[in-house]
Motif scaffolding. Structure first.
Motif, PDB file in Angstrom:
ATOM      1  N   ASP A 127      32.709  30.638  56.215  1.00  0.00           N
ATOM      2  CA  ASP A 127      33.350  31.292  55.073  1.00  0.00           C
ATOM      3  C   ASP A 127      32.299  31.783  54.085  1.00  0.00           C
ATOM      4  O   ASP A 127      31.224  31.190  53.941  1.00  0.00           O
ATOM      5  CB  ASP A 127      34.284  30.317  54.367  1.00  0.00           C
ATOM      6  N   ILE A 128      32.621  32.852  53.401  1.00  0.00           N
ATOM      7  CA  ILE A 128      31.803  33.344  52.291  1.00  0.00           C
ATOM      8  C   ILE A 128      32.511  32.911  51.021  1.00  0.00           C
ATOM      9  O   ILE A 128      33.619  33.362  50.721  1.00  0.00           O
ATOM     10  CB  ILE A 128      31.625  34.868  52.378  1.00  0.00           C
ATOM     11  N   ASP A 129      31.903  32.017  50.290  1.00  0.00           N
ATOM     12  CA  ASP A 129      32.608  31.315  49.226  1.00  0.00           C
ATOM     13  C   ASP A 129      32.836  32.148  47.977  1.00  0.00           C
ATOM     14  O   ASP A 129      33.819  31.943  47.260  1.00  0.00           O
ATOM     15  CB  ASP A 129      31.852  30.035  48.854  1.00  0.00           C
ATOM     16  N   THR A 130      31.919  33.067  47.674  1.00  0.00           N
ATOM     17  CA  THR A 130      32.039  33.870  46.448  1.00  0.00           C
ATOM     18  C   THR A 130      32.082  35.346  46.813  1.00  0.00           C
ATOM     19  O   THR A 130      31.218  35.840  47.552  1.00  0.00           O
ATOM     20  CB  THR A 130      30.851  33.613  45.511  1.00  0.00           C
ATOM     21  N   LEU A 131      33.069  36.034  46.288  1.00  0.00           N
ATOM     22  CA  LEU A 131      33.268  37.442  46.606  1.00  0.00           C
ATOM     23  C   LEU A 131      33.433  38.243  45.325  1.00  0.00           C
ATOM     24  O   LEU A 131      33.818  37.712  44.275  1.00  0.00           O
ATOM     25  CB  LEU A 131      34.510  37.626  47.474  1.00  0.00           C
ATOM     26  N   ARG A 132      33.153  39.528  45.427  1.00  0.00           N
ATOM     27  CA  ARG A 132      33.365  40.468  44.324  1.00  0.00           C
ATOM     28  C   ARG A 132      34.541  41.378  44.677  1.00  0.00           C
ATOM     29  O   ARG A 132      34.677  41.827  45.819  1.00  0.00           O
ATOM     30  CB  ARG A 132      32.093  41.288  44.103  1.00  0.00           C
ATOM     31  N   VAL A 133      35.376  41.634  43.691  1.00  0.00           N
ATOM     32  CA  VAL A 133      36.511  42.544  43.846  1.00  0.00           C
ATOM     33  C   VAL A 133      36.349  43.678  42.846  1.00  0.00           C
ATOM     34  O   VAL A 133      36.191  43.425  41.642  1.00  0.00           O
ATOM     35  CB  VAL A 133      37.856  41.826  43.621  1.00  0.00           C
ATOM     36  N   GLU A 134      36.397  44.899  43.327  1.00  0.00           N
ATOM     37  CA  GLU A 134      36.330  46.074  42.457  1.00  0.00           C
ATOM     38  C   GLU A 134      37.568  46.925  42.675  1.00  0.00           C
ATOM     39  O   GLU A 134      37.833  47.358  43.800  1.00  0.00           O
ATOM     40  CB  GLU A 134      35.075  46.900  42.756  1.00  0.00           C
ATOM     41  N   ILE A 135      38.315  47.130  41.628  1.00  0.00           N
ATOM     42  CA  ILE A 135      39.518  47.971  41.670  1.00  0.00           C
ATOM     43  C   ILE A 135      39.235  49.228  40.850  1.00  0.00           C
ATOM     44  O   ILE A 135      38.831  49.141  39.694  1.00  0.00           O
ATOM     45  CB  ILE A 135      40.736  47.222  41.104  1.00  0.00           C
ATOM     46  N   THR A 136      39.425  50.385  41.470  1.00  0.00           N
ATOM     47  CA  THR A 136      39.124  51.657  40.812  1.00  0.00           C
ATOM     48  C   THR A 136      40.380  52.511  40.768  1.00  0.00           C
ATOM     49  O   THR A 136      41.047  52.719  41.799  1.00  0.00           O
ATOM     50  CB  THR A 136      38.016  52.422  41.568  1.00  0.00           C
ATOM     51  N   TYR A 137      40.717  53.020  39.590  1.00  0.00           N
ATOM     52  CA  TYR A 137      41.848  53.925  39.431  1.00  0.00           C
ATOM     53  C   TYR A 137      41.380  55.333  39.802  1.00  0.00           C
ATOM     54  O   TYR A 137      40.954  56.110  38.942  1.00  0.00           O
ATOM     55  CB  TYR A 137      42.370  53.886  38.005  1.00  0.00           C
ATOM     56  N   LEU A 138      41.449  55.659  41.070  1.00  0.00           N
ATOM     57  CA  LEU A 138      40.877  56.921  41.551  1.00  0.00           C
ATOM     58  C   LEU A 138      41.520  58.124  40.881  1.00  0.00           C
ATOM     59  O   LEU A 138      40.851  59.072  40.479  1.00  0.00           O
ATOM     60  CB  LEU A 138      41.052  57.029  43.070  1.00  0.00           C
TER      61      LEU A 138
END
Length: 859
Positions: A127-138
């Motif tokens: 598992d990869i314990d830490t992740l980044r989430v990027e949400i873009t209002y295209l």
């Protein structure tokens, strides 16, 4: 109206929607459709199935689960009496926990951490314990969310997309808003106005490990379309616990079998009658699961999670917005909309010449002839069989002089056992280092395969079993790496040299580009490198999954090199091989011939439609394939590939007369209309069956040719604006929930409704007529012949107020004619300013299943 043209008792039904004639009748609570009566659904708001709702997300999709293996994953084991419902499922808080949320005008950024209260699912895939989430209002109608490892770069799909230069920062201009849920982490996308949650991944089971990535979402309704390329029996997905594996493979269509391409895109309907589309930009092997909650799950075995959503709100706008991102469909040459003939197994050029002459003598419309691998010397690209097809170049010249067009097949694999200096395609490929090799740390050798080319100086014994033939007679082949710029240049030069020095052509057909191989992984079937890539910790439900990912293709440890020099594993880019093959072929065709032409490809990925059309593969001569071809065309319409069609009459197995004739009638309305079958099967072209078959084929193809200006206009609209060509009824009549499940009928654009005969022995078709203005294509007369199937007189539709637009001269008389009754002159009004003629037939109490004709005289 429903019109019907009879061909010796075999029928095709056409309706045209056209803003000239309006028939308004008394409508009861039931709607009459051709040959049947159905209850109307009222508002269309009751869209969910009545099946029991389940909240279970499968924790053990692999075979062999039991209570011990389930609980070892930290999941809940609970038997169920619902068929196919998982017994092992996630606890409510399984997944990741939200941290560090930062909101801006253009989107949201956050970190998420794995909930350590639950054990790792698969120890082989950390598992990869830490992740980044990027949400873009295209834009106001689109958004993106990307989930990745911020600490270690992972493979990302190298397919360029067309994204807006700047995000939409004004919330008032957006059709949606986004909410983040904390535990478990999830993204919710909410449509403003209806307040429906159209994406909701705040459910248990989110996983992001090295080779298993999984995300689920609740769905706003049961109506989901898309996800390919796999065969399923209806356009609307059955959500009753179905799982589809996706991995490009030389696999003829079959129920739930992964076929030639990868399209991780779906369109969903909402209870408010709006629609949306979701695209996962990931090119690894994957599967998509549907459950009746309603919900779906994406599982993929590599890369990152990179989602794009478009919000329509109409189905047609969903496709327009999706193709705005992935690229609009190519505009094929006008001639490519003509009828086409092909066969694997032409014995020689004389057989093609005879076919051409017979088609001309029968006066059957026909614009394109193909040559399959038969024309090659020992099935090698860029060669000509000098024994059986020596006269083909002159035949092609003669046919092209008559206005015909010719298309040749090319496979990617290049024969490698020729004497040095005798086969330029291989020699120059070696010089330019274009072929796929092992990573340098493993070997400097090419990854050898076997496909169609034969060894030199052998006589093939076709009586032997297939595996023995491959071992004894098939040459080693090398696979070009089409990601390389040098490979595109080399490929283009081979095509140009063939055109200039051997034979002319007008289009190209690229096949076997999944890529396909007749050995598994490599010659000797011993893949080098890490075996976990060949047999990953989680294997999607693929055809021959027990044989591993290299089955009938290359080893996953093979190395490819992107245009920027980045080295990638075939494991990650396998599903892009056909995509990478397509653009260099299109560019070579254009530069060689100086004309647009057409490219047909077997393996596709989102954006492939920018350069090529697609045929639905090596299908079977069976009645069920007629309906499945409609489903396939509808799906590729929303995938952004407009120029599609199935092999008319089927590729494998002998065709049967009635089935083939019905298929010719249906196939006359494929955008890509080609009759094609395989070697050692009886001929099935229109002149092979006798005069009656030829005459019926000629008649239905003449309808197609009459409509070519309209079809070409639709192709242009698809190319310019992203409209669909083969169009599901729900795209035009989305407010009519009855259309949401229709797949036995389809539209050409907005105006032509095709209702084909799809079953043996039928002489009447049953179709749904949406509430609109229709006229009979075959007669152009305002008439009606709708049967009632015994409907009570009081329940039948009655002819009422009639409005006719486009009447350019003053009217002096309007007459109703009914067989067996005197003609009746009707009272009418005429408005010259808007060119509207109006009359009311209610007083005649004429039910519309009885034939009638209305005529008017002008001054």
């Amino acid at each position: 109206m429903m019109g019907k043209q009879c061909f010796s008792g075999l029928e095709v039904t056409l309706m045209v929607l056209f803003a000239l004639v309006s028939l308004l009748a008394t409508v009861e609570s039931r709607t009459v459709r051709k040959g049947h009566v159905y209850e109307k659904s009222g508002t269309g708001k009751e869209l969910h199935s009545q099946q029991r709702i389940t909240g279970r997300f499968d924790c053990y999709p692999e075979a062999g689960s039991n209570q011990g293996t389930c609980e070892a994953r930290g999941c809940i084991w609970q038997p169920s009496d619902i068929p196919n419902e998982p017994w092992c499922f996630y606890a409510d808080t399984h997944g990741y926990i939200t941290k560090n949320v930062v909101e801006t005008a253009s989107g949201i950024t956050l970190d998420i951490e794995r909930n350590a209260n639950f054990p790792s699912q698969r120890p082989q895939s950390p598992d990869i314990d830490t992740l980044r989430v990027e949400i873009t209002y295209l834009s106001g109608k689109s958004l993106r969310w990307k989930i990745y490892d911020p600490n270690n770069a992972r493979y990302e799909v190298p397919v360029p997309l067309n994204l807006p230069p700047t995000p939409e920062t004004d919330e008032n201009n957006r059709l949606y808003r986004v909410q983040i849920k904390d535990n478990p982490f999830g993204i919710q996308v909410i449509r403003k106005g209806s307040e429906e949650v159209i994406w909701d991944s705040a459910v248990p089971g989110f996983t992001f490990s090295n080779q298993v990535l999984q995300i689920s979402t609740l769905l706003p309704s049961d109506y989901v379309y898309g996800v390919g390329e796999t065969e399923h029996p209806s356009y609307k997905h059955d959500l009753n616990f179905h799982r589809y594996g996706l991995f490009a493979k030389d696999q003829p269509p079959g129920y739930k079998l992964n076929s030639y391409g990868l399209h991780p895109f779906y369109m969903g309907m909402e209870k408010s009658q709006s629609s949306h589309g979701v695209f996962l930009q990931n090119s690894n092997a994957m599967d998509v699961s549907f459950v009746p909650t309603p919900a779906l799950t994406f599982r993929t075995i590599g890369g990152i999670l990179d989602f794009y959503m478009v919000l329509g709100p109409t189905p047609e706008e969903v496709v327009q917005q999706y193709t705005e991102i992935i690229g609009r469909p190519v505009l094929p040459a006008y001639w490519s909309l003509g009828f086409q003939l092909c066969r694997y197994g032409y014995a020689n050029d004389a057989e093609i010449a005879t076919l051409y002459n017979d088609m001309k003598a029968a006066q059957i419309p026909y614009d394109v002839q193909y040559a399959d691998i038969d024309y090659m010397e020992r099935q090698m690209d860029f060669t000509l069989d000098q024994v059986n097809f020596k006269g083909l170049p002159s035949l092609v010249d003669r046919m092209r002089a008559d206005g015909m067009r010719f298309i040749f097949i090319l496979d990617p694999a290049i024969a490698a056992n020729e004497t040095k200096g005798s086969y330029p395609a291989y020699d120059t490929g070696i010089e330019n280092d274009v072929f796929i090799k092992w990573p340098p740390a493993l070997s400097n050798e090419i990854v050898w395969g076997k496909v169609w080319p034969d060894y030199p100086n052998v006589t093939v014994d076709n009586s032997l079993d297939w595996d023995t033939q491959v071992q004894l007679f098939r040459a080693f082949v090398a696979f070009p790496d089409f990601f390389k710029t040098s490979t595109a240049t080399w490929w283009g030069q081979q095509i140009k040299d063939f055109y200039n020095n051997i034979m002319k052509f007008d289009g190209l057909w690229i096949d076997m580009n999944e890529p396909a191989s007749f050995v598994h992984g490599t010659v000797g079937e011993q893949c080098l490198g890490d075996p976990i890539l060949e047999n990953p910790p989680y294997m999607p439900p693929l055809e021959s999954m027990h044989r591993g990912l290299p089955h009938k293709t290359l080893c996953m440890n093979s190395e490819q090199i992107l245009a920027d020099g980045t080295r990638v594993k075939h494991y990650d880019v396998h599903n892009l091989y056909g995509w990478a093959h397509t653009k260099p072929t299109y560019d070579a065709l254009l530069s060689t011939t100086g004309k647009r032409g057409v490219v047909i490809t077997r393996s596709t990925y989102p954006t492939s439609g920018r350069w090529a059309g697609h045929w639905l593969g090596d299908n079977y001569s069976a009645w069920d394939q007629l309906l499945k071809s409609i489903v396939g065309m509808m799906e590729f319409s929303i995938f952004g590939i407009s120029y599609t069609g199935a092999d008319i009459c089927g590729f494998f197995n002998p065709a049967e007369y009635e089935m083939c004739l019905r298929w010719m009638q249906l196939g006359a309305f494929y955008p890509f209309s080609r009759n094609h079958n395989t070697i050692n099967m009886p001929r099935q072209d229109p002149v092979a069956w006798g005069p009656e078959f030829a005459a019926i084929s000629r008649d239905v193809l003449n309808i197609r040719y009459t409509l070519l200006p309209y079809l070409y206009t639709l192709m242009y609209e698809a190319h310019a604006h992203g409209n669909t060509v083969v169009r599901p009824l729900l795209h035009e009549f989305v407010t009519d929930a009855n259309t949401w499940s229709i797949d036995r009928q389809f539209l050409w654009g907005p105006a032509l409704l095709i209702t084909p005969a799809l079953d043996p022995g039928v002489t009447v078709v049953r179709g749904y007529v949406p509430n609109a203005r229709w006229y009979d294509y075959h007669t152009g007369v305002l008439t009606s012949t709708v049967p009632t199937d015994g409907l009570a007189e009081a329940d039948r539709l009655t002819l009422g107020l009639v409005k006719v637009w486009g009447v350019t001269a003053p009217v002096t008389q309007v007459t109703l004619s009914v067989t067996g009754r005197p003609d009746v002159n009707l009272q009418f009004t005429y408005n010259a300013q808007i060119q509207e003629l109006q009359f009311d037939v209610t007083s005649q109490s004429h039910t519309i299943e009885k034939p009638f004709t209305i005529t008017w005289k002008t001054a």
